[in-house]
Structure formats: C-alpha cells, structure tokens
Design a protein around this motif. Structure first.
Motif, PDB file in Angstrom:
ATOM      1  N   ALA A 256      22.361 105.072 139.669  1.00 21.52           N
ATOM      2  CA  ALA A 256      22.710 105.398 138.279  1.00 21.52           C
ATOM      3  C   ALA A 256      23.322 106.791 138.248  1.00 21.52           C
ATOM      4  CB  ALA A 256      21.469 105.338 137.396  1.00 21.52           C
ATOM      5  N   LYS A 257      24.598 106.856 137.932  1.00 22.40           N
ATOM      6  CA  LYS A 257      25.316 108.123 137.893  1.00 22.40           C
ATOM      7  C   LYS A 257      25.376 108.624 136.455  1.00 22.40           C
ATOM      8  CE  LYS A 257      29.679 110.302 139.326  1.00 22.40           C
ATOM      9  NZ  LYS A 257      30.959 110.084 140.039  1.00 22.40           N
ATOM     10  N   LEU A 258      24.821 109.810 136.240  1.00 24.60           N
ATOM     11  CA  LEU A 258      24.773 110.410 134.905  1.00 24.60           C
ATOM     12  C   LEU A 258      25.819 111.502 134.789  1.00 24.60           C
ATOM     13  CD1 LEU A 258      23.443 110.938 132.127  1.00 24.60           C
ATOM     14  CD2 LEU A 258      21.815 112.437 133.322  1.00 24.60           C
ATOM     15  N   MET A 259      26.622 111.443 133.722  1.00 25.74           N
ATOM     16  CA  MET A 259      27.650 112.457 133.479  1.00 25.74           C
ATOM     17  C   MET A 259      27.512 112.976 132.056  1.00 25.74           C
ATOM     18  SD  MET A 259      30.919 110.631 135.345  1.00 25.74           S
ATOM     19  CE  MET A 259      32.000 112.041 135.094  1.00 25.74           C
ATOM     20  N   LEU A 260      27.707 114.276 131.905  1.00 25.30           N
ATOM     21  CA  LEU A 260      27.707 114.885 130.584  1.00 25.30           C
ATOM     22  C   LEU A 260      29.064 114.671 129.919  1.00 25.30           C
ATOM     23  CD1 LEU A 260      25.963 118.268 131.447  1.00 25.30           C
ATOM     24  CD2 LEU A 260      24.943 116.325 130.274  1.00 25.30           C
ATOM     25  N   LEU A 261      29.029 114.262 128.662  1.00 26.96           N
ATOM     26  CA  LEU A 261      30.270 113.952 127.936  1.00 26.96           C
ATOM     27  C   LEU A 261      30.428 114.872 126.732  1.00 26.96           C
ATOM     28  CD1 LEU A 261      29.925 110.050 127.942  1.00 26.96           C
ATOM     29  CD2 LEU A 261      30.902 111.525 129.718  1.00 26.96           C
ATOM     30  N   LYS A 262      30.079 116.140 126.901  1.00 30.48           N
ATOM     31  CA  LYS A 262      30.055 117.052 125.756  1.00 30.48           C
ATOM     32  C   LYS A 262      31.436 117.461 125.278  1.00 30.48           C
ATOM     33  CE  LYS A 262      25.458 118.971 126.567  1.00 30.48           C
ATOM     34  NZ  LYS A 262      24.647 120.184 126.837  1.00 30.48           N
ATOM     35  N   ASP A 263      32.440 117.325 126.110  1.00 34.55           N
ATOM     36  CA  ASP A 263      33.788 117.676 125.670  1.00 34.55           C
ATOM     37  C   ASP A 263      34.748 116.548 126.014  1.00 34.55           C
ATOM     38  OD1 ASP A 263      35.123 118.153 128.318  1.00 34.55           O
ATOM     39  OD2 ASP A 263      33.624 119.726 128.466  1.00 34.55           O
ATOM     40  N   PRO A 264      35.905 116.507 125.390  1.00 37.12           N
ATOM     41  CA  PRO A 264      36.858 115.404 125.602  1.00 37.12           C
ATOM     42  C   PRO A 264      37.294 115.238 127.050  1.00 37.12           C
ATOM     43  CG  PRO A 264      37.450 116.664 123.646  1.00 37.12           C
ATOM     44  CD  PRO A 264      36.358 117.431 124.327  1.00 37.12           C
ATOM     45  N   VAL A 265      37.385 116.345 127.791  1.00 34.74           N
ATOM     46  CA  VAL A 265      37.817 116.257 129.181  1.00 34.74           C
ATOM     47  C   VAL A 265      36.801 115.471 130.010  1.00 34.74           C
ATOM     48  CG1 VAL A 265      38.298 117.580 131.277  1.00 34.74           C
ATOM     49  CG2 VAL A 265      39.174 118.381 129.069  1.00 34.74           C
ATOM     50  N   ASN A 266      35.515 115.786 129.838  1.00 39.88           N
ATOM     51  CA  ASN A 266      34.483 115.072 130.586  1.00 39.88           C
ATOM     52  C   ASN A 266      34.433 113.600 130.190  1.00 39.88           C
ATOM     53  OD1 ASN A 266      33.813 117.425 131.863  1.00 39.88           O
ATOM     54  ND2 ASN A 266      31.969 117.809 130.679  1.00 39.88           N
ATOM     55  N   LYS A 267      34.601 113.344 128.909  1.00 36.03           N
ATOM     56  CA  LYS A 267      34.580 111.955 128.440  1.00 36.03           C
ATOM     57  C   LYS A 267      35.742 111.169 129.033  1.00 36.03           C
ATOM     58  CE  LYS A 267      33.963 109.211 124.236  1.00 36.03           C
ATOM     59  NZ  LYS A 267      33.801 109.250 122.767  1.00 36.03           N
ATOM     60  N   GLU A 268      36.906 111.798 129.079  1.00 35.82           N
ATOM     61  CA  GLU A 268      38.067 111.133 129.664  1.00 35.82           C
ATOM     62  C   GLU A 268      37.856 110.897 131.156  1.00 35.82           C
ATOM     63  OE1 GLU A 268      41.591 109.295 130.389  1.00 35.82           O
ATOM     64  OE2 GLU A 268      40.590 109.664 128.467  1.00 35.82           O
ATOM     65  N   SER A 269      37.234 111.867 131.848  1.00 37.94           N
ATOM     66  CA  SER A 269      36.954 111.706 133.280  1.00 37.94           C
ATOM     67  C   SER A 269      36.016 110.533 133.521  1.00 37.94           C
ATOM     68  CB  SER A 269      36.339 112.993 133.841  1.00 37.94           C
ATOM     69  OG  SER A 269      37.262 114.066 133.781  1.00 37.94           O
ATOM     70  N   PHE A 270      35.008 110.417 132.681  1.00 42.02           N
ATOM     71  CA  PHE A 270      34.047 109.314 132.774  1.00 42.02           C
ATOM     72  C   PHE A 270      34.762 107.969 132.609  1.00 42.02           C
ATOM     73  CE2 PHE A 270      31.118 106.436 130.464  1.00 42.02           C
ATOM     74  CZ  PHE A 270      30.083 106.341 131.384  1.00 42.02           C
ATOM     75  N   ASN A 271      35.557 107.857 131.569  1.00 45.24           N
ATOM     76  CA  ASN A 271      36.261 106.604 131.303  1.00 45.24           C
ATOM     77  C   ASN A 271      37.288 106.290 132.391  1.00 45.24           C
ATOM     78  OD1 ASN A 271      34.872 106.090 128.891  1.00 45.24           O
ATOM     79  ND2 ASN A 271      36.310 107.320 127.689  1.00 45.24           N
ATOM     80  N   GLU A 272      37.939 107.337 132.907  1.00 48.02           N
ATOM     81  CA  GLU A 272      38.961 107.123 133.939  1.00 48.02           C
ATOM     82  C   GLU A 272      38.328 106.660 135.241  1.00 48.02           C
ATOM     83  OE1 GLU A 272      43.003 107.143 135.334  1.00 48.02           O
ATOM     84  OE2 GLU A 272      42.000 106.972 133.397  1.00 48.02           O
ATOM     85  N   GLU A 273      37.172 107.239 135.595  1.00 49.67           N
ATOM     86  CA  GLU A 273      36.512 106.803 136.823  1.00 49.67           C
ATOM     87  C   GLU A 273      36.123 105.329 136.733  1.00 49.67           C
ATOM     88  OE1 GLU A 273      32.881 107.967 139.898  1.00 49.67           O
ATOM     89  OE2 GLU A 273      33.284 109.252 138.171  1.00 49.67           O
ATOM     90  N   ILE A 274      35.615 104.917 135.581  1.00 55.90           N
ATOM     91  CA  ILE A 274      35.257 103.513 135.393  1.00 55.90           C
ATOM     92  C   ILE A 274      36.497 102.630 135.492  1.00 55.90           C
ATOM     93  CG2 ILE A 274      34.433 101.839 133.683  1.00 55.90           C
ATOM     94  CD1 ILE A 274      32.446 104.037 132.780  1.00 55.90           C
ATOM     95  N   ARG A 275      37.596 103.087 134.915  1.00 53.85           N
ATOM     96  CA  ARG A 275      38.843 102.317 134.988  1.00 53.85           C
ATOM     97  C   ARG A 275      39.302 102.161 136.440  1.00 53.85           C
ATOM     98  NH1 ARG A 275      44.565 102.656 133.952  1.00 53.85           N
ATOM     99  NH2 ARG A 275      44.586 104.930 134.123  1.00 53.85           N
ATOM    100  N   MET A 276      39.156 103.228 137.248  1.00 50.01           N
ATOM    101  CA  MET A 276      39.529 103.149 138.652  1.00 50.01           C
ATOM    102  C   MET A 276      38.619 102.185 139.409  1.00 50.01           C
ATOM    103  SD  MET A 276      42.188 105.104 138.953  1.00 50.01           S
ATOM    104  CE  MET A 276      42.561 104.545 137.294  1.00 50.01           C
ATOM    105  N   LEU A 277      37.323 102.247 139.137  1.00 50.84           N
ATOM    106  CA  LEU A 277      36.375 101.353 139.801  1.00 50.84           C
ATOM    107  C   LEU A 277      36.677  99.888 139.474  1.00 50.84           C
ATOM    108  CD1 LEU A 277      33.115 103.405 139.235  1.00 50.84           C
ATOM    109  CD2 LEU A 277      34.010 102.729 141.471  1.00 50.84           C
ATOM    110  N   GLU A 278      37.055  99.636 138.243  1.00 50.69           N
ATOM    111  CA  GLU A 278      37.375  98.260 137.855  1.00 50.69           C
ATOM    112  C   GLU A 278      38.671  97.783 138.517  1.00 50.69           C
ATOM    113  OE1 GLU A 278      37.260  98.690 133.604  1.00 50.69           O
ATOM    114  OE2 GLU A 278      35.193  97.928 133.487  1.00 50.69           O
ATOM    115  N   LYS A 279      39.603  98.706 138.746  1.00 54.10           N
ATOM    116  CA  LYS A 279      40.872  98.329 139.386  1.00 54.10           C
ATOM    117  C   LYS A 279      40.685  97.969 140.857  1.00 54.10           C
ATOM    118  CE  LYS A 279      44.827 100.232 138.522  1.00 54.10           C
ATOM    119  NZ  LYS A 279      45.961 101.171 138.315  1.00 54.10           N
ATOM    120  N   VAL A 280      39.730  98.630 141.526  1.00 46.54           N
ATOM    121  CA  VAL A 280      39.585  98.431 142.973  1.00 46.54           C
ATOM    122  C   VAL A 280      38.419  97.502 143.317  1.00 46.54           C
ATOM    123  CG1 VAL A 280      40.606 100.683 143.457  1.00 46.54           C
ATOM    124  CG2 VAL A 280      38.115 100.480 143.284  1.00 46.54           C
ATOM    125  N   LYS A 281      37.842  96.846 142.343  1.00 49.99           N
ATOM    126  CA  LYS A 281      36.676  95.998 142.607  1.00 49.99           C
ATOM    127  C   LYS A 281      37.043  94.840 143.531  1.00 49.99           C
ATOM    128  CE  LYS A 281      37.376  93.106 138.481  1.00 49.99           C
ATOM    129  NZ  LYS A 281      36.799  92.698 137.179  1.00 49.99           N
TER     130      LYS A 281
END
Length: 354
Positions: free
Chosen positions: A45-70
């Motif tokens: 379980a990977k926990l990330m802080l999403l307190k600012d837009p940059v971190n939130k975008e990083s979180f969503n982008e990493e998930i998008r990359m993981l889904e692309k390479v599944k």
C-alpha cells in the motif's frame, strides 16, 4: 496499528513501513473481504500526500502509467486506488524478495550467469513499457524487486517519474523532455541538456548502469556530467573510440573481466551520444541476452568471470572491487520519515493490530 482503507477494503499495517521514498511511503496490506472463493491478496500500500495540485497530478499520473503497462510478468501489478481527503493510496502487488540492490550488496557482485535472469527480465519489462508508450525514467537497483517464490523473477516498480511517449500508428516516435528527473547515478548524460532531450534512450543508459554494477560490484560513474572526473574521462575515451567497459576498468588499472558479448552490450548501452546508443529493441536483441551463459568462455587465454555460474570465479586472477571505485552504498535513495505521512488522519478507520 492498522488502517482500513477503500472499497473494497484493504487492512494496512501502518506501524511497520516497508520503505519510504521521495514520493511517499509503502506499507503492507491485506485484502479485507476477498471475492467469494478467492484467497485474500497481500499488497503493498503506497501512501502519497495530495496537499497540493502537483502531488495530486503526480499520484494520478503514476496510476495512469501503471494502467498503461499492466499485463507484464516483470512489472508490478496495480490492484487499485483510494483517495480520502489529502491522502492517496495505491495498492500494488506484494514483491516479497527484497530489492535487487540488497541482493547485490549481499553478494558484492554477480557472475554473468547469476545476473542474466535479472537483466533479461528487466530488459523485457522496459521493452513492454516502450511498446506501451511509456518511459520509466527511474530505473535503478532499488526499483527492481525480487520474489521469494522464484529467485530469478523480478518486478519493476515505482512509476512516479514515468512519462508517456509520443506514438504514431502504434509506434513510439520522438519525444522531447526538458526536466532532469531521475536518480543521480543512473541519469543519462542528455538529461542535463538545457535545450531538451530525447526520452527514447534514457532507460537504456540506466539499464547499462544496472548491468555494469551487477557484474562489477561498483558504479561506473557518480554522475553523467563533467563535474564527475570519472565521467569526464569516459567521455574523453569515447571520443577516441575506446569503449565504456575498457575505459572504466582502465581507470582502476584493471582488465575488464566481462565476456566479449557482455562487454559489447554494456558498451552499447553506456554510449554517451544517444544517437549512437543502443535502442530498446537493439538492447533486447543483443547476443548476451539471447541465451543464458552456460559454459566458460575463453578468449585469448582469459576465462571470463563466473560465466558458468559456479561457486568460484572463473578468472585466472581473483576478481575484487577496486578500493577507490564508487561504492554502491553511496547511491541509495534517501528515505522519508514515515511520521510525516502517517497520523490520525491518514485516510481511514483505525483498528487494532491483529
């Protein structure tokens, strides 16, 4: 203590972090209510802080990359995500064998036969990423996990710096980036070009660092720019048509112990000019990766180290890491303090530890 997170729910052990990195912390989790007839899955379980837009975008982008390479056996499987307030969780396959970095530290260095299954699997994972339109950009020994069930299996992890590549007619085409993302010892030389650089071969350079390190027990350069005198010497030697392996070992007054096919592969990956560096496809189609080293290889009276995978090194002289080489310990990633991430508002219901 543990936290119950998500629907379907995961029970996360927040007391014993598995590790921390620049983008979050990772904890052990178990599926709370598996599907009927299915065993409860373990997860990281990977926990990330999403307190600012940059971190939130990083979180969503990493998930998008993981889904692309599944769907690749050597890439960590993505199970799902949960966002609760300013905390984001992603649930990933649990790799139980530790880091490839630790495997190397325990051994000092690996024979070519011992390194081959890891290299073969990592290169296959990178090719799958590129065929899916993704560049990883943070390939390193710490981001390759092993399996306790299969000693030769690996999982490529941490897609936090991964980027989408431009595609045309299902093929990757030129993609220019202008940041310097990556880990110091593994970043390709072109990353430091302020005018932008091609993303197509940065992972090949990083793979060259990984493979050289596995078979030598030390890093070839501290950083691929002129501030590092070793890199500066490497660049000078390459301008004289001297290959990377010969140049690096010559720095320590050693003869390169690699077999000719491994030397050719590493030379091709650690070519400073990206236009002349091997591509992902060329790397995967190389002679050394084509077949596992099985027998000692003799050339000019030299028996190359560890090619037969035996307990003893197959060199006429015992191999040892040069005293003044860059030690592996100096290149480990910094770790975050887990207390910065876990508190009473960690995005879930607190439950007693089992």
């Amino acid at each position: 203590m543990s936290v119950v997170v998500g629907t379907p729910a995961w029970v996360v052990d927040t007391k014993h972090p598995l590790g921390e990195g620049g983008f979050g912390a990772v904890y052990r989790a178990k599926e709370h209510s598996p599907a009927q007839g299915q065993s409860a899955r373990d997860a990281a379980a990977k926990l990330m802080l999403l307190k600012d837009p940059v971190n939130k975008e990083s979180f969503n982008e990493e998930i998008r990359m993981l889904e692309k390479v599944k769907g690749h056996e050597s890439i960590i499987e993505f199970y799902g995500k949960e966002v609760q307030g300013d905390k984001g969780w992603m649930f990933l396959e649990m790799a139980t064998g530790g880091e490839l970095f630790d495997r190397l530290i325990d051994s000092g260095s690996l024979s070519e036969r011992a390194a081959w299954p890891y290299a073969k699997a990592i290169c296959s994972a990178l090719k799958h990423c590129y065929d899916s339109g993704v560049a990883h950009r943070d390939l390193k020994l710490e981001n390759v996990m092993l399996s306790a069930d299969d000693p030769n299996a690996v999982r490529l992890i941490d897609f936090g710096l991964a980027v989408s590549l431009n595609m045309k007619d299902g093929k990757v085409i030129e993609t220019i980036l202008d940041d310097n993302a990556g880990t110091q010892a593994y970043r390709a030389p072109e990353v430091y070009n302020r005018k932008g650089y091609s993303a197509l071969k940065v992972d090949v350079w990083a793979m060259g660092i990984v493979l050289f390190s596995l078979c030598s027990g030390f890093f070839p350069v501290q950083e691929a720019k002129d501030d590092d005198w070793r890199y500066k010497r490497l660049a000078k030697d390459q301008s004289k048509k001297i290959g990377s392996c010969e140049s690096i070992f010559k720095t320590y007054k050693r003869t390169c112990p690699f077999s000719p096919s491994l030397k050719a592969l590493v030379d091709g990956m650690l070519t400073i000019n990206p236009a002349k560096r091997l591509s992902i496809d060329e790397m995967c189609d190389s002679e050394w990766l084509a077949n596992p080293p099985a027998q000692p290889i003799k050339s000019g009276g030299i028996v190359y180290r560890g090619v037969d995978g035996g307990d003893d090194d197959d060199m006429e002289e015992e191999f040892s890491v040069p005293d003044d080489a860059i030690p592996l310990e100096r290149q480990r990633a910094k770790r975050l303090d887990p207390s910065a991430l876990i508190d009473e508002g960690a995005g879930g219901m607190m439950v007693d530890e089992a």
